[in-house]
Motif scaffolding. Structure first.
Motif, PDB file in Angstrom:
ATOM      1  N   ASP B  38       5.447  -2.807  -1.585  1.00 57.57           N
ATOM      2  CA  ASP B  38       4.366  -2.194  -0.824  1.00 57.57           C
ATOM      3  C   ASP B  38       3.289  -1.727  -1.784  1.00 57.57           C
ATOM      4  O   ASP B  38       3.549  -0.918  -2.668  1.00 57.57           O
ATOM      5  CB  ASP B  38       4.922  -1.027  -0.014  1.00 57.57           C
ATOM      6  N   GLN B  39       2.079  -2.246  -1.577  1.00 59.95           N
ATOM      7  CA  GLN B  39       1.000  -1.948  -2.520  1.00 59.95           C
ATOM      8  C   GLN B  39       0.692  -0.460  -2.590  1.00 59.95           C
ATOM      9  O   GLN B  39       0.395   0.082  -3.652  1.00 59.95           O
ATOM     10  CB  GLN B  39      -0.254  -2.715  -2.087  1.00 59.95           C
ATOM     11  N   ALA B  40       0.744   0.215  -1.434  1.00 61.03           N
ATOM     12  CA  ALA B  40       0.355   1.626  -1.414  1.00 61.03           C
ATOM     13  C   ALA B  40       1.420   2.531  -2.025  1.00 61.03           C
ATOM     14  O   ALA B  40       1.106   3.463  -2.758  1.00 61.03           O
ATOM     15  CB  ALA B  40       0.048   2.047   0.014  1.00 61.03           C
ATOM     16  N   GLY B  42       4.453   1.424  -3.677  1.00 53.42           N
ATOM     17  CA  GLY B  42       5.213   0.908  -4.801  1.00 53.42           C
ATOM     18  C   GLY B  42       6.694   0.707  -4.493  1.00 53.42           C
ATOM     19  O   GLY B  42       7.492   0.462  -5.387  1.00 53.42           O
TER      20      GLY B  42
END
Lengths: 301, 242
Positions: B38-40, B42
């Motif tokens: 998940d990019q937001a 981590g």
């Protein structure tokens, strides 16, 4: 580790932001904090591995020079075996073998039922009590264990190269120095401690500094051991992100992340070089080498 | 008799300990939307992460996901570093020789080619990128095209963009978002291929108890339709369901 995310209130909908706010949000995502954290992991690994590898190297070289045949054979065997095998083999198989070895040993003591074969074809299974770390342990212990295995494996590999360097350095100490020490009535141990070891560092340093620089750059092998290092995160962060599930979609940005790594490595190697040249000056003092002789003349004038 | 008693005691104790055990699930974390970071936050996320958590809840297991490189994902399972693999791994005969699979939790889905233009040749003489050790790589190798292998999936797409390969061959669900985002630069070719027996949970052959638990949990999710809801959530409304 990054605290409550997102970092700033305005990051809720990144697609509407001007570029500078977008960038501020982007650089403070959870993945980026993982990236920043991995620098600490790498520095910590180097700080622990270098002295351990040096110790392995010193022991290996001392063993290889030993007049006792089995000890000498052990030292030489270690150097030849590790130097001759590709690193990647060590990192793929040695670690698994080591891990299995530890669990097998523990299983002999803690498992109630020893009748089942531990190795069954390609599979390895011990009772859950013999797992290292236990499956119930917190994730941090699994990480610490993986880290310890990594340090040990790096130390074995780099220790063998260091052993070869130190072995050569020990041979390079002028024979006359040792003979003089013997003539003063020193025992073999005293010659080794008082004359050979203090003088060999200056010969070992160029080779060891090479190894140190190679070690700095070898950390991407960590990912094979399940540890996410800076190169892993640079690749993960830089790879193209599509718009569907990612709040910060972007194209292939690996080049920027690798540029950041390049700067990091260049600064780090430069700092290392400065430190190593100081060490060289320190070790040259009073040595029977060209540099040591020059220093002596300066003082004498 | 004594031996029998002892064996029963061990068996009982063994299962007792098993219930509290943590089941560790290995995943790659680089194959959106199956499993990725998940990019937001981590953290690991994706269809398989959400599904895995639900399966473990139903099977009353305490599960934990761990990330592992694709290259060594099977050896580490065999070595006991984790107990299951949920990494978009298709059920194939070749893999079944070394590990076991649960029943599939994604039906056999389409593999597709992604290229810079729609009229690219993918057969004899073409250079096709695929991830090492995938069914798609095996398929390309037998198709007569030259196989160009990469360790991670995103490198295969990058190879097409920079002209190293004529096309990339992978799961259509992985490639579709790239085509969508590229403003027509990248296109999915119409010649889709069905390979593999769907995606299942990879398990050690000796771990039959865990396999039964996962099979029962997957079956219950298939029976009440929740697995289809989850597939549609992650792969889109018109994806293949059970």
């Amino acid at each position: 580790m990054a605290g409550p995310l997102p970092m700033f209130d305005f990051c809720a909908d990144p697609s509407t932001l001007p570029w500078y706010s977008w960038l501020a949000c982007y650089l403070t995502t959870g993945t980026h904090f993982n990236f920043y954290g991995s620098f600490v992991t790498v520095l910590l690994l180097l700080a622990v591995t270098a002295p351990v590898a040096l110790a392995f190297g010193f022991l290996g070289a001392t063993a290889a020079r030993s007049p006792v045949a089995p000890v000498s054979l052990l030292g030489r065997g270690y150097i030849v075996a590790v130097r001759g095998v590709p690193d990647i083999v060590y990192f793929m198989f040695f670690v698994i073998a080591l891990d299995q070895g530890i669990e097998w040993f523990k299983h002999l003591f803690v498992c109630a039922d020893l009748s089942q074969p531990v190795w069954n074809g390609n599979e390895f299974s011990v009772c859950s009590a013999a797992k290292v770390p236990l499956a119930t342990s917190a994730a941090i212990w699994h990480k610490a264990y993986a880290f310890a295995l990594a340090v040990f494996t790096f130390a074995i590999v780099f220790g063998a190269f260091a052993a070869n360097v130190i072995y050569g350095a020990m041979q390079a100490v002028p024979r006359a120095q040792l003979e003089t020490a013997e003539a003063y009535g020193m025992t073999q141990g005293q010659v080794f401690r008082r004359v050979l070891v203090p003088q060999m560092w200056i010969y070992a340093l160029p080779g060891l500094s090479n190894l140190w620089l190679i070690l700095i750059k070898a950390t991407p092998l960590l990912f094979l051991l399940g540890i996410q290092d800076i190169v892993y995160w640079a690749r993960e962060l830089g790879s193209a992100k599509t718009s569907g599930n990612n709040p910060y979609p972007h194209g292939d940005w690996r080049v920027y992340y690798f540029l950041a790594l390049l700067v990091f490595y260049l600064v780090f190697t430069r700092v290392s070089e400065i430190a190593l040249s100081r060490l060289t000056a320190r070790f040259s003092r009073g040595q029977a080498t060209r540099a040591g002789e020059d220093m002596r003349k300066v003082v004498a004038q | 008799m004594k031996k029998l008693l002892l064996a029963t005691a061990v068996a009982v104790l063994g299962t007792g300990a098993y219930a509290q055990d943590v089941v560790r699930i290995g995943t790659e974390g680089a194959y959106e939307p199956y499993n990725y970071i998940d990019q937001a936050t981590g953290e690991l996320t994706g269809y398989e992460i959400e599904l895995g958590k639900e399966l473990c809840k139903r099977a009353e297991l305490n599960c934990e996901f761990v990330q592992n490189a694709w290259d060594s994902i099977i050896p580490n399972l065999q070595s006991g570093n984790y107990d299951a693999i949920m990494a978009g791994m298709s059920i194939t005969e070749e893999r079944q020789k070394v590990i076991d699979f649960s029943q599939n939790y994604i039906p056999p889905a389409s593999s597709a080619y992604l290229a810079l233009s729609a009229d690219v040749n993918t057969g004899e003489g073409a250079v096709i990128a695929a991830q090492t050790g995938t069914i798609q790589a095996g398929y390309v190798a037998e198709s007569g095209a030259t196989l160009l292998e990469f360790a991670s999936p995103d490198e295969t797409v990058a190879a097409v963009k920079n002209g190293e390969a004529d096309a990339v061959f992978a799961d259509k669900d992985y490639l579709a978002p790239f085509a969508k985002d590229s403003n027509g630069e990248l296109v999915l070719l119409p010649n889709e291929v069905q390979i593999g027996g769907g995606i299942g949970i990879g398990l050690r052959k000796s771990d039959t108890a865990l396999k039964d638990k996962f099979n029962a949990a997957i079956q219950s999710m298939k029976d009440d339709g929740s697995v289809n809801t989850m597939i549609k959530k992650w792969f889109g409304e018109d994806s293949v369901v059970f």
